[in-house]
Scaffold this motif. Structure first.
Motif, PDB file in Angstrom:
ATOM      1  N   GLU A 142      -8.536 -48.832  64.583  1.00 44.93           N
ATOM      2  CA  GLU A 142      -8.870 -49.192  63.196  1.00 44.93           C
ATOM      3  C   GLU A 142      -9.700 -48.107  62.506  1.00 44.93           C
ATOM      4  OE1 GLU A 142     -10.373 -53.171  62.473  1.00 44.93           O
ATOM      5  OE2 GLU A 142      -9.785 -52.907  60.373  1.00 44.93           O
ATOM      6  N   ASP A 143     -10.673 -47.527  63.203  1.00 50.70           N
ATOM      7  CA  ASP A 143     -11.514 -46.508  62.558  1.00 50.70           C
ATOM      8  C   ASP A 143     -10.682 -45.302  62.131  1.00 50.70           C
ATOM      9  OD1 ASP A 143     -13.695 -48.062  62.878  1.00 50.70           O
ATOM     10  OD2 ASP A 143     -14.595 -46.931  64.536  1.00 50.70           O
ATOM     11  N   ASP A 144      -9.716 -44.911  63.002  1.00 50.79           N
ATOM     12  CA  ASP A 144      -8.851 -43.763  62.664  1.00 50.79           C
ATOM     13  C   ASP A 144      -8.016 -44.069  61.423  1.00 50.79           C
ATOM     14  OD1 ASP A 144      -9.796 -42.658  64.992  1.00 50.79           O
ATOM     15  OD2 ASP A 144      -7.827 -41.970  65.691  1.00 50.79           O
ATOM     16  N   MET A 145      -7.502 -45.300  61.348  1.00 48.29           N
ATOM     17  CA  MET A 145      -6.618 -45.646  60.222  1.00 48.29           C
ATOM     18  C   MET A 145      -7.410 -45.742  58.914  1.00 48.29           C
ATOM     19  SD  MET A 145      -3.605 -45.549  61.223  1.00 48.29           S
ATOM     20  CE  MET A 145      -2.400 -46.559  60.386  1.00 48.29           C
ATOM     21  N   LYS A 146      -8.635 -46.256  59.011  1.00 49.54           N
ATOM     22  CA  LYS A 146      -9.482 -46.307  57.818  1.00 49.54           C
ATOM     23  C   LYS A 146      -9.828 -44.876  57.384  1.00 49.54           C
ATOM     24  CE  LYS A 146     -13.526 -48.438  55.767  1.00 49.54           C
ATOM     25  NZ  LYS A 146     -13.643 -47.277  54.915  1.00 49.54           N
ATOM     26  N   GLY A 147     -10.126 -44.039  58.392  1.00 49.28           N
ATOM     27  CA  GLY A 147     -10.463 -42.630  58.117  1.00 49.28           C
ATOM     28  C   GLY A 147      -9.292 -41.908  57.452  1.00 49.28           C
ATOM     29  N   MET A 148      -8.081 -42.219  57.876  1.00 52.18           N
ATOM     30  CA  MET A 148      -6.875 -41.581  57.316  1.00 52.18           C
ATOM     31  C   MET A 148      -6.722 -41.936  55.824  1.00 52.18           C
ATOM     32  SD  MET A 148      -2.998 -42.453  58.539  1.00 52.18           S
ATOM     33  CE  MET A 148      -2.893 -44.005  57.632  1.00 52.18           C
ATOM     34  N   VAL A 149      -6.913 -43.206  55.507  1.00 51.81           N
ATOM     35  CA  VAL A 149      -6.784 -43.649  54.114  1.00 51.81           C
ATOM     36  C   VAL A 149      -7.906 -43.017  53.272  1.00 51.81           C
ATOM     37  CG1 VAL A 149      -6.906 -45.671  52.583  1.00 51.81           C
ATOM     38  CG2 VAL A 149      -5.572 -45.780  54.718  1.00 51.81           C
ATOM     39  N   ASP A 150      -9.127 -43.010  53.806  1.00 54.05           N
ATOM     40  CA  ASP A 150     -10.267 -42.408  53.088  1.00 54.05           C
ATOM     41  C   ASP A 150      -9.999 -40.921  52.839  1.00 54.05           C
ATOM     42  OD1 ASP A 150     -11.519 -44.814  53.193  1.00 54.05           O
ATOM     43  OD2 ASP A 150     -12.935 -44.282  54.793  1.00 54.05           O
ATOM     44  N   HIS A 151      -9.401 -40.247  53.839  1.00 56.25           N
ATOM     45  CA  HIS A 151      -9.110 -38.814  53.704  1.00 56.25           C
ATOM     46  C   HIS A 151      -8.145 -38.567  52.537  1.00 56.25           C
ATOM     47  CE1 HIS A 151      -7.849 -34.719  54.863  1.00 56.25           C
ATOM     48  NE2 HIS A 151      -6.615 -35.161  54.673  1.00 56.25           N
ATOM     49  N   ALA A 152      -7.097 -39.408  52.439  1.00 53.02           N
ATOM     50  CA  ALA A 152      -6.110 -39.236  51.353  1.00 53.02           C
ATOM     51  C   ALA A 152      -6.791 -39.401  49.997  1.00 53.02           C
ATOM     52  CB  ALA A 152      -4.981 -40.249  51.517  1.00 53.02           C
TER      53      ALA A 152
END
Ligand SMILES: NC(=O)c1ccc[n+]([C@@H]2O[C@H](COP(=O)([O-])OP(=O)(O)OC[C@H]3O[C@@H](n4cnc5c(N)ncnc54)[C@H](O)[C@@H]3O)[C@@H](O)[C@H]2O)c1
Length: 280
Positions: free
Chosen positions: A64-74
């Protein structure tokens, strides 16, 4: 002018195969693309080739942290997120039902199903806030029909289709479309990876796979990653603006029914069982 000028798209599992072909096509058609994957070297090489309209981020879809980080990065990089393609995947644990270890089952479901759920969970608030968006989940023909000894993969892909429908109904009000694509047999590293080959080693087998896949479905050519990328482009564009909750099958006809040659063999077998001469 491209068909999806200036949209911002995130593609999970974007370093290889279907994800890579989709990243290439989306950039060519005017999008800004975030490639995410766990194969960092391959992902970084790809975005370097794609130029200024692509960036890479490491994200394991099962976390979950990676997926949240991915969206935040975009959002941090491009200011918005218009299209999420939940594409990352692997063959998963295979075998007879009694031989499948719980750990293998859980890992397959975590990547193929939880990953899609997490992608949608963290993207939905961003798309709601900006007034719309587009989510594309890569399922499989294995989600439509059972595949022998491929229990968790088939189950996860079927669940992705249902999750696509339920989320599509919920998010349509917010002008967010949610669709899935069911690829048939597509020449990528996934078959080699399932047998422990690296992407580079798998690439050496592509020509053999192509020859094999040419015979695998009514349309007598191998399915290519670009076939799926083209379907994703249509779903991401306004050309499909009245389409949501749909499972778009791109499989050369493999799931349409039995191949004529198989059917003829079956008809011959029935006729011989009845004591008739199949050649008459
Ligand atoms: N190739 C086919 O015949 C076929 C058919 C039906 C469906 N699909 C689906 O298409 C999607 C793409 O597969 P492909 O054929 O391009 O295979 P591929 O192996 O070329 O690409 C899959 C990518 O997903 C990445 N990945 C794997 N686990 C991950 C994780 N935990 N987190 C983030 N990334 C991860 C891999 O590193 C790889 O880059 C998959 O969901 C697959 O199930 C493929």
């Amino acid at each position: 002018m491209g068909r999806i000028d200036d949209i911002v798209a995130v593609i999970t599992g974007g370093a290889s195969g279907i994800g890579e072909a989709t990243a290439r096509l989306f950039v060519k058609e005017g999008a800004k693309v975030v490639v995410s994957d766990i194969q960092d070297e391959q992902g970084l090489k790809l975005v370097e080739k794609l130029g200024e309209n692509a960036t890479y981020i490491h994200a394991d879809v099962s976390l979950e942290d990676d997926m949240k980080g991915m969206v935040d990065h975009a959002v941090k990089t491009y200011g918005r997120l218009d299209c999420l393609i939940n594409n990352a995947g692997m063959g998963g644990v295979k075998g007879e039902i009694e031989s499948i270890a719980v750990e293998g089952f859980d890992q397959t479901i975590a990547i193929l199903l939880r990953g899609v759920f997490l992608g949608m969970k963290h993207t939905a608030p961003v798309m709601k806030k900006q007034g719309g968006g587009n989510i594309i989940n890569i399922s499989s023909v294995a989600g439509l029909r059972g595949v022998s000894q491929n229990h968790p993969y088939s189950a996860a892909k079927a669940a992705v289709l249902q999750l696509t429908r339920t989320v599509a109904m919920e998010l349509a009000y917010y002008k967010i479309r949610v669709n899935s694509i069911c690829p048939g047999s597509i020449v990528t590293s996934i078959f080699g990876a399932a047998r422990g080959l690296s992407s580079a080693e798998s690439a050496k087998t592509y020509e053999n796979l192509k020859r094999l896949f040419e015979k695998g479905q009514p349309i007598r050519r191998a399915g290519l990653p670009e076939d799926i990328a083209n379907a994703a482009l249509w779903l991401a564009s306004d050309d499909s603006s009245f389409v949501t909750g749909h499972a778009l099958v791109v499989d050369g006809g493999i799931s349409a029914g039995q191949m004529w040659t198989q059917q003829m063999r079956w008809i011959d077998a029935i006729e011989s069982t009845l004591g008739l001469d199949p050649s008459e």
